[in-house]
Design a protein around this motif. Sequence first.
Motif, PDB file in Angstrom:
ATOM      1  N   ALA A  93       2.488   8.931  -6.769  1.00 43.67           N
ATOM      2  CA  ALA A  93       3.013  10.301  -6.681  1.00 43.67           C
ATOM      3  C   ALA A  93       4.195  10.481  -7.633  1.00 43.67           C
ATOM      4  CB  ALA A  93       3.418  10.625  -5.248  1.00 43.67           C
ATOM      5  N   ALA A  94       5.093   9.501  -7.679  1.00 38.92           N
ATOM      6  CA  ALA A  94       6.250   9.592  -8.570  1.00 38.92           C
ATOM      7  C   ALA A  94       5.805   9.540 -10.028  1.00 38.92           C
ATOM      8  CB  ALA A  94       7.232   8.458  -8.270  1.00 38.92           C
ATOM      9  N   ASN A  95       4.798   8.726 -10.328  1.00 42.03           N
ATOM     10  CA  ASN A  95       4.253   8.624 -11.679  1.00 42.03           C
ATOM     11  C   ASN A  95       3.703   9.977 -12.122  1.00 42.03           C
ATOM     12  OD1 ASN A  95       1.917   8.235 -13.592  1.00 42.03           O
ATOM     13  ND2 ASN A  95       2.636   6.121 -13.546  1.00 42.03           N
ATOM     14  N   ALA A  96       2.931  10.610 -11.257  1.00 37.02           N
ATOM     15  CA  ALA A  96       2.352  11.918 -11.585  1.00 37.02           C
ATOM     16  C   ALA A  96       3.446  12.956 -11.814  1.00 37.02           C
ATOM     17  CB  ALA A  96       1.406  12.370 -10.474  1.00 37.02           C
ATOM     18  N   ALA A  97       4.484  12.923 -10.985  1.00 38.56           N
ATOM     19  CA  ALA A  97       5.589  13.876 -11.141  1.00 38.56           C
ATOM     20  C   ALA A  97       6.327  13.649 -12.454  1.00 38.56           C
ATOM     21  CB  ALA A  97       6.554  13.758  -9.959  1.00 38.56           C
ATOM     22  N   LEU A  98       6.532  12.379 -12.817  1.00 40.04           N
ATOM     23  CA  LEU A  98       7.211  12.081 -14.085  1.00 40.04           C
ATOM     24  C   LEU A  98       6.363  12.528 -15.268  1.00 40.04           C
ATOM     25  CD1 LEU A  98       9.558  10.867 -15.664  1.00 40.04           C
ATOM     26  CD2 LEU A  98       8.444   8.631 -15.446  1.00 40.04           C
ATOM     27  N   LYS A  99       5.065  12.253 -15.239  1.00 36.86           N
ATOM     28  CA  LYS A  99       4.190  12.687 -16.329  1.00 36.86           C
ATOM     29  C   LYS A  99       4.212  14.207 -16.475  1.00 36.86           C
ATOM     30  CE  LYS A  99       0.842   8.909 -16.387  1.00 36.86           C
ATOM     31  NZ  LYS A  99      -0.540   8.536 -16.050  1.00 36.86           N
ATOM     32  N   LYS A 100       4.203  14.911 -15.357  1.00 36.87           N
ATOM     33  CA  LYS A 100       4.226  16.380 -15.395  1.00 36.87           C
ATOM     34  C   LYS A 100       5.532  16.879 -16.002  1.00 36.87           C
ATOM     35  CE  LYS A 100       3.596  20.389 -12.394  1.00 36.87           C
ATOM     36  NZ  LYS A 100       3.356  20.860 -11.018  1.00 36.87           N
ATOM     37  N   ALA A 101       6.648  16.243 -15.617  1.00 35.48           N
ATOM     38  CA  ALA A 101       7.942  16.651 -16.154  1.00 35.48           C
ATOM     39  C   ALA A 101       8.062  16.313 -17.635  1.00 35.48           C
ATOM     40  CB  ALA A 101       9.069  15.981 -15.352  1.00 35.48           C
ATOM     41  N   VAL A 102       7.616  15.124 -18.023  1.00 41.80           N
ATOM     42  CA  VAL A 102       7.698  14.703 -19.425  1.00 41.80           C
ATOM     43  C   VAL A 102       6.831  15.591 -20.306  1.00 41.80           C
ATOM     44  CG1 VAL A 102       7.115  12.843 -21.033  1.00 41.80           C
ATOM     45  CG2 VAL A 102       8.324  12.306 -18.921  1.00 41.80           C
ATOM     46  N   ALA A 103       5.698  16.046 -19.794  1.00 43.70           N
ATOM     47  CA  ALA A 103       4.803  16.902 -20.581  1.00 43.70           C
ATOM     48  C   ALA A 103       5.488  18.186 -21.030  1.00 43.70           C
ATOM     49  CB  ALA A 103       3.553  17.232 -19.770  1.00 43.70           C
ATOM     50  N   LYS A 104       6.540  18.586 -20.349  1.00 42.60           N
ATOM     51  CA  LYS A 104       7.270  19.803 -20.723  1.00 42.60           C
ATOM     52  C   LYS A 104       8.282  19.555 -21.833  1.00 42.60           C
ATOM     53  CE  LYS A 104       6.743  21.657 -16.086  1.00 42.60           C
ATOM     54  NZ  LYS A 104       7.409  21.990 -14.828  1.00 42.60           N
ATOM     55  N   MET A 105       8.511  18.281 -22.183  1.00 45.83           N
ATOM     56  CA  MET A 105       9.462  17.977 -23.255  1.00 45.83           C
ATOM     57  C   MET A 105       8.867  18.404 -24.598  1.00 45.83           C
ATOM     58  SD  MET A 105      10.803  14.194 -22.060  1.00 45.83           S
ATOM     59  CE  MET A 105      11.839  13.961 -23.492  1.00 45.83           C
ATOM     60  N   ASP A 129       0.827  -1.212   0.000  1.00 43.17           N
ATOM     61  CA  ASP A 129       0.000   0.000   0.000  1.00 43.17           C
ATOM     62  C   ASP A 129       0.859   1.260   0.000  1.00 43.17           C
ATOM     63  OD1 ASP A 129      -2.279  -1.561  -0.008  1.00 43.17           O
ATOM     64  OD2 ASP A 129      -2.701  -1.283   2.124  1.00 43.17           O
ATOM     65  N   VAL A 130       1.906   1.266   0.822  1.00 43.40           N
ATOM     66  CA  VAL A 130       2.805   2.416   0.876  1.00 43.40           C
ATOM     67  C   VAL A 130       3.534   2.564  -0.459  1.00 43.40           C
ATOM     68  CG1 VAL A 130       4.906   3.323   1.957  1.00 43.40           C
ATOM     69  CG2 VAL A 130       3.081   2.384   3.373  1.00 43.40           C
ATOM     70  N   ALA A 131       4.030   1.455  -0.990  1.00 41.83           N
ATOM     71  CA  ALA A 131       4.743   1.503  -2.271  1.00 41.83           C
ATOM     72  C   ALA A 131       3.816   1.997  -3.384  1.00 41.83           C
ATOM     73  CB  ALA A 131       5.312   0.130  -2.615  1.00 41.83           C
ATOM     74  N   SER A 132       2.574   1.535  -3.384  1.00 44.62           N
ATOM     75  CA  SER A 132       1.611   1.962  -4.405  1.00 44.62           C
ATOM     76  C   SER A 132       1.339   3.455  -4.312  1.00 44.62           C
ATOM     77  CB  SER A 132       0.309   1.174  -4.246  1.00 44.62           C
ATOM     78  OG  SER A 132      -0.645   1.612  -5.166  1.00 44.62           O
ATOM     79  N   ARG A 133       1.143   3.957  -3.096  1.00 46.08           N
ATOM     80  CA  ARG A 133       0.896   5.389  -2.903  1.00 46.08           C
ATOM     81  C   ARG A 133       2.095   6.207  -3.394  1.00 46.08           C
ATOM     82  NH1 ARG A 133       1.500   6.504   2.725  1.00 46.08           N
ATOM     83  NH2 ARG A 133       3.599   6.956   2.076  1.00 46.08           N
ATOM     84  N   ASP A 134       3.289   5.775  -3.021  1.00 43.57           N
ATOM     85  CA  ASP A 134       4.494   6.504  -3.417  1.00 43.57           C
ATOM     86  C   ASP A 134       4.716   6.440  -4.927  1.00 43.57           C
ATOM     87  OD1 ASP A 134       4.804   7.041  -0.734  1.00 43.57           O
ATOM     88  OD2 ASP A 134       6.481   5.659  -0.440  1.00 43.57           O
ATOM     89  N   GLU A 135       4.403   5.277  -5.528  1.00 44.31           N
ATOM     90  CA  GLU A 135       4.568   5.134  -6.973  1.00 44.31           C
ATOM     91  C   GLU A 135       3.607   6.044  -7.716  1.00 44.31           C
ATOM     92  OE1 GLU A 135       3.897   4.062 -11.004  1.00 44.31           O
ATOM     93  OE2 GLU A 135       2.405   3.797  -9.437  1.00 44.31           O
TER      94      GLU A 135
END
Length: 127
Positions: free
Chosen positions: A39-51, A31-37
């Motif tokens: 958040a990291a997934n959303a951050a990566l998508k946000k960063a990639v969207a700027k490419m 559950d903790v790993a899923s929650r953290d993943e």
Amino acid sequence: MCEAGCPDVGELPEEVAVALDEWAILKPLADVASRDEKAANAALKKAVAKMPQAARFGAVGVGPRGGFQVSLSESVGISEVEWAADDPEVHAHVQALRAELAVIEAAAKRAYPLTQRKTSLRFQEAD
């Protein structure tokens, strides 16, 4: 160990007890790993969207710990507002057909019910 209103813990079949012990250790960690993943997934998508061109073509990247691939898909729907404005008579007819179909399907569900069951598993803290 259990607060008021909690059911008594009974003897479980050995196979169930062993499986539960294994799952009870891993479930909170997952559950903790899923929650953290997430958040990291959303951050990566946000960063990639700027490419450059990522919004139109997607993107691929590789780093020392792994890589990612963002792909895009499109779907085409109906602009109900534009259709109703452009051809109100046909649009109204289609809306009436949709309503009639919904009524017929509701009657069919009552006359010919199909019950489907799914199981779900939830973790219950012991303390």
